[in-house]
Design a protein around this motif. Sequence first.
Motif, PDB file in Angstrom:
ATOM      1  N   PRO A  40       0.819  -1.230   0.000  1.00 45.20           N
ATOM      2  CA  PRO A  40       0.000   0.000   0.000  1.00 45.20           C
ATOM      3  C   PRO A  40       0.840   1.261   0.000  1.00 45.20           C
ATOM      4  O   PRO A  40       0.460   2.267  -0.611  1.00 45.20           O
ATOM      5  N   ARG A  41       1.989   1.222   0.642  1.00 42.41           N
ATOM      6  CA  ARG A  41       2.862   2.397   0.670  1.00 42.41           C
ATOM      7  C   ARG A  41       3.455   2.672  -0.707  1.00 42.41           C
ATOM      8  O   ARG A  41       3.542   3.826  -1.142  1.00 42.41           O
ATOM      9  N   VAL A  42       3.881   1.630  -1.394  1.00 42.60           N
ATOM     10  CA  VAL A  42       4.434   1.800  -2.734  1.00 42.60           C
ATOM     11  C   VAL A  42       3.359   2.270  -3.704  1.00 42.60           C
ATOM     12  O   VAL A  42       3.585   3.160  -4.537  1.00 42.60           O
ATOM     13  N   LEU A  43       2.159   1.693  -3.611  1.00 40.49           N
ATOM     14  CA  LEU A  43       1.062   2.131  -4.483  1.00 40.49           C
ATOM     15  C   LEU A  43       0.735   3.603  -4.244  1.00 40.49           C
ATOM     16  O   LEU A  43       0.481   4.356  -5.195  1.00 40.49           O
ATOM     17  N   LEU A  44       0.738   4.023  -2.975  1.00 43.43           N
ATOM     18  CA  LEU A  44       0.429   5.417  -2.661  1.00 43.43           C
ATOM     19  C   LEU A  44       1.517   6.350  -3.173  1.00 43.43           C
ATOM     20  O   LEU A  44       1.224   7.424  -3.711  1.00 43.43           O
ATOM     21  N   SER A  45       2.784   5.956  -3.034  1.00 44.01           N
ATOM     22  CA  SER A  45       3.871   6.800  -3.524  1.00 44.01           C
ATOM     23  C   SER A  45       3.843   6.913  -5.050  1.00 44.01           C
ATOM     24  O   SER A  45       4.115   7.980  -5.609  1.00 44.01           O
ATOM     25  N   ILE A  46       3.498   5.837  -5.737  1.00 45.30           N
ATOM     26  CA  ILE A  46       3.372   5.875  -7.200  1.00 45.30           C
ATOM     27  C   ILE A  46       2.246   6.817  -7.605  1.00 45.30           C
ATOM     28  O   ILE A  46       2.399   7.660  -8.505  1.00 45.30           O
ATOM     29  N   LEU A  47       1.128   6.695  -6.929  1.00 49.33           N
ATOM     30  CA  LEU A  47      -0.038   7.520  -7.238  1.00 49.33           C
ATOM     31  C   LEU A  47       0.247   9.004  -7.004  1.00 49.33           C
ATOM     32  O   LEU A  47      -0.003   9.859  -7.866  1.00 49.33           O
ATOM     33  N   LEU A  48       0.807   9.324  -5.845  1.00 51.06           N
ATOM     34  CA  LEU A  48       1.077  10.721  -5.514  1.00 51.06           C
ATOM     35  C   LEU A  48       2.198  11.294  -6.369  1.00 51.06           C
ATOM     36  O   LEU A  48       2.134  12.455  -6.805  1.00 51.06           O
ATOM     37  N   GLY A  49       3.243  10.519  -6.595  1.00 46.33           N
ATOM     38  CA  GLY A  49       4.346  11.013  -7.418  1.00 46.33           C
ATOM     39  C   GLY A  49       3.902  11.331  -8.829  1.00 46.33           C
ATOM     40  O   GLY A  49       4.266  12.376  -9.387  1.00 46.33           O
ATOM     41  N   ALA A  50       3.104  10.450  -9.409  1.00 44.36           N
ATOM     42  CA  ALA A  50       2.594  10.699 -10.765  1.00 44.36           C
ATOM     43  C   ALA A  50       1.703  11.939 -10.787  1.00 44.36           C
ATOM     44  O   ALA A  50       1.811  12.790 -11.678  1.00 44.36           O
ATOM     45  N   GLY A  51       0.815  12.062  -9.814  1.00 42.05           N
ATOM     46  CA  GLY A  51      -0.087  13.209  -9.776  1.00 42.05           C
ATOM     47  C   GLY A  51       0.625  14.525  -9.573  1.00 42.05           C
ATOM     48  O   GLY A  51       0.350  15.510 -10.271  1.00 42.05           O
ATOM     49  N   LEU A  52       1.558  14.569  -8.621  1.00 47.34           N
ATOM     50  CA  LEU A  52       2.268  15.820  -8.343  1.00 47.34           C
ATOM     51  C   LEU A  52       3.135  16.245  -9.520  1.00 47.34           C
ATOM     52  O   LEU A  52       3.247  17.443  -9.822  1.00 47.34           O
ATOM     53  N   ALA A  53       3.763  15.285 -10.191  1.00 48.31           N
ATOM     54  CA  ALA A  53       4.570  15.627 -11.369  1.00 48.31           C
ATOM     55  C   ALA A  53       3.684  16.166 -12.489  1.00 48.31           C
ATOM     56  O   ALA A  53       4.063  17.111 -13.200  1.00 48.31           O
ATOM     57  N   LEU A  54       2.503  15.597 -12.646  1.00 47.54           N
ATOM     58  CA  LEU A  54       1.563  16.101 -13.656  1.00 47.54           C
ATOM     59  C   LEU A  54       1.145  17.536 -13.357  1.00 47.54           C
ATOM     60  O   LEU A  54       1.048  18.365 -14.269  1.00 47.54           O
ATOM     61  N   THR A  55       0.887  17.847 -12.083  1.00 51.03           N
ATOM     62  CA  THR A  55       0.480  19.213 -11.744  1.00 51.03           C
ATOM     63  C   THR A  55       1.550  20.215 -12.128  1.00 51.03           C
ATOM     64  O   THR A  55       1.251  21.292 -12.656  1.00 51.03           O
ATOM     65  N   GLY A  56       2.814  19.876 -11.863  1.00 50.44           N
ATOM     66  CA  GLY A  56       3.896  20.793 -12.222  1.00 50.44           C
ATOM     67  C   GLY A  56       4.008  20.988 -13.718  1.00 50.44           C
ATOM     68  O   GLY A  56       4.144  22.116 -14.202  1.00 50.44           O
ATOM     69  N   ALA A  57       3.926  19.891 -14.475  1.00 47.73           N
ATOM     70  CA  ALA A  57       4.042  19.992 -15.929  1.00 47.73           C
ATOM     71  C   ALA A  57       2.902  20.818 -16.518  1.00 47.73           C
ATOM     72  O   ALA A  57       3.115  21.645 -17.420  1.00 47.73           O
ATOM     73  N   VAL A  58       1.687  20.623 -16.008  1.00 47.12           N
ATOM     74  CA  VAL A  58       0.539  21.373 -16.520  1.00 47.12           C
ATOM     75  C   VAL A  58       0.653  22.856 -16.185  1.00 47.12           C
ATOM     76  O   VAL A  58       0.439  23.722 -17.042  1.00 47.12           O
ATOM     77  N   MET A  59       1.003  23.176 -14.944  1.00 47.91           N
ATOM     78  CA  MET A  59       1.056  24.580 -14.536  1.00 47.91           C
ATOM     79  C   MET A  59       2.166  25.333 -15.261  1.00 47.91           C
ATOM     80  O   MET A  59       2.016  26.500 -15.627  1.00 47.91           O
ATOM     81  N   GLN A  60       3.286  24.675 -15.485  1.00 48.59           N
ATOM     82  CA  GLN A  60       4.371  25.329 -16.216  1.00 48.59           C
ATOM     83  C   GLN A  60       3.971  25.612 -17.654  1.00 48.59           C
ATOM     84  O   GLN A  60       4.357  26.629 -18.229  1.00 48.59           O
ATOM     85  N   ALA A  61       3.178  24.726 -18.234  1.00 51.77           N
ATOM     86  CA  ALA A  61       2.727  24.944 -19.609  1.00 51.77           C
ATOM     87  C   ALA A  61       1.618  25.987 -19.672  1.00 51.77           C
ATOM     88  O   ALA A  61       1.622  26.851 -20.552  1.00 51.77           O
ATOM     89  N   VAL A  62       0.672  25.929 -18.739  1.00 52.10           N
ATOM     90  CA  VAL A  62      -0.447  26.869 -18.752  1.00 52.10           C
ATOM     91  C   VAL A  62       0.025  28.300 -18.501  1.00 52.10           C
ATOM     92  O   VAL A  62      -0.394  29.240 -19.180  1.00 52.10           O
ATOM     93  N   PHE A  63       0.923  28.467 -17.518  1.00 52.82           N
ATOM     94  CA  PHE A  63       1.397  29.802 -17.175  1.00 52.82           C
ATOM     95  C   PHE A  63       2.600  30.242 -18.009  1.00 52.82           C
ATOM     96  O   PHE A  63       3.086  31.358 -17.847  1.00 52.82           O
ATOM     97  N   ARG A  64       3.107  29.341 -18.868  1.00 56.46           N
ATOM     98  CA  ARG A  64       4.314  29.632 -19.646  1.00 56.46           C
ATOM     99  C   ARG A  64       5.436  30.098 -18.733  1.00 56.46           C
ATOM    100  O   ARG A  64       6.135  31.072 -19.009  1.00 56.46           O
ATOM    101  N   ASN A  65       5.583  29.400 -17.622  1.00 60.82           N
ATOM    102  CA  ASN A  65       6.522  29.801 -16.575  1.00 60.82           C
ATOM    103  C   ASN A  65       7.253  28.560 -16.071  1.00 60.82           C
ATOM    104  O   ASN A  65       6.625  27.657 -15.516  1.00 60.82           O
ATOM    105  N   PRO A  66       8.573  28.488 -16.247  1.00 61.52           N
ATOM    106  CA  PRO A  66       9.313  27.300 -15.820  1.00 61.52           C
ATOM    107  C   PRO A  66       9.381  27.139 -14.315  1.00 61.52           C
ATOM    108  O   PRO A  66       9.815  26.097 -13.827  1.00 61.52           O
ATOM    109  N   LEU A  67       8.973  28.162 -13.550  1.00 60.31           N
ATOM    110  CA  LEU A  67       9.042  28.092 -12.093  1.00 60.31           C
ATOM    111  C   LEU A  67       7.690  27.792 -11.465  1.00 60.31           C
ATOM    112  O   LEU A  67       7.561  27.782 -10.241  1.00 60.31           O
ATOM    113  N   ALA A  68       6.662  27.585 -12.269  1.00 60.13           N
ATOM    114  CA  ALA A  68       5.326  27.358 -11.737  1.00 60.13           C
ATOM    115  C   ALA A  68       5.192  25.932 -11.206  1.00 60.13           C
ATOM    116  O   ALA A  68       5.643  24.978 -11.826  1.00 60.13           O
TER     117      ALA A  68
END
Length: 361
Positions: A86-114
Amino acid sequence: MTSSAVDRAAVPEVPVSRRRTVFDHTAVPVLGFTAVLVVVALAALAIGRYTVPPNEIVRILLGQFLPLAQTWYPQEQTVILEVRLPRVLLSILLGAGLALTGAVMQAVFRNPLASAQVLGVSSGASFGGVLVLLAGFGGAALVGGAFAGGVLALALVVAIARAVPGAPLLMIILGGTVVGAMFQAMVSFITYIADPYSELPSIVFWLMGSLATASYTKVLTAAVPILLAGVVVLALRWRLNILAMGDEDATALGIEPRRMRTLLLVCVALITAGSVSVAGVIGWVGLVVPHLVRMLVGTDNRRVLPVSALLGAAYLTAIDTLSRSLTTAEIPIGILTAIIGAPFFVILLIRNRSRLWGSDA
């Protein structure tokens, strides 16, 4: 905004004629990073105070679905299925989600620091979650409170950036700093008034960010918002490339930029809320991972988003394995991600100082 104002570090620019590379096809990096994730996950299941051989781990997992002869000890099965999986599944789930949020926000705001951390979304989600914990609720209520706080923080940052014309990239960063500090102050106030014996310990431990209390229930709680929003984001990843062309060109191609940005940012807030609700604040993943991905596969969001999800899952799983293995007392994972992410953020600030303190041209 014209195409010349688009940040090259956050937005893909694909020339008409160029030499083809091995990463021109999305399937190649996706398959490669999927293999990396599988190896990291097996290592995470094997490493710990009670070491289990990788071949036995595979047999234990397959044995839940296939009639395999039992060659493992009952203790090994308990450790793998009840504690580490369960710990590994949770880390996979959260890691994938958090990385997606960064990639989306950097693209939406056209800002590499977002990122959700830099723009105050994580602090807003923390505030919403702490309010729910103070009221004595959890589960779905915790996800809802974190989501409401994250959306409120994001709305405030966008309002601040629009209120001051001339330097939107700078105002986004400054607005995120101000909003994050404001919500962090309110979180501190709640921890100050919380009961030191019944409420404060759980709030403080939750805020530090940890997967120590991972369970299948928490995996399910986080999976609903993260997978729902993640599927939407991945399905729309090609539209991020169109948004990068500018609002006029995007409109001419049949896309409503404002509506599309709103949908993507709501998905970001939902993923952040799902993560914060089960593990507290785990920062910097959304800032570090997408930049590493762009160094490896280029800036086309059709590749950046799925590869970011895979690398983010492997990255957070590896960090979590370190957090429970480096010392006898487990280190909260939020501390390790900050130790790694903060220097990386400083490097990005130095590399992009001319854009932050100058114009967007």
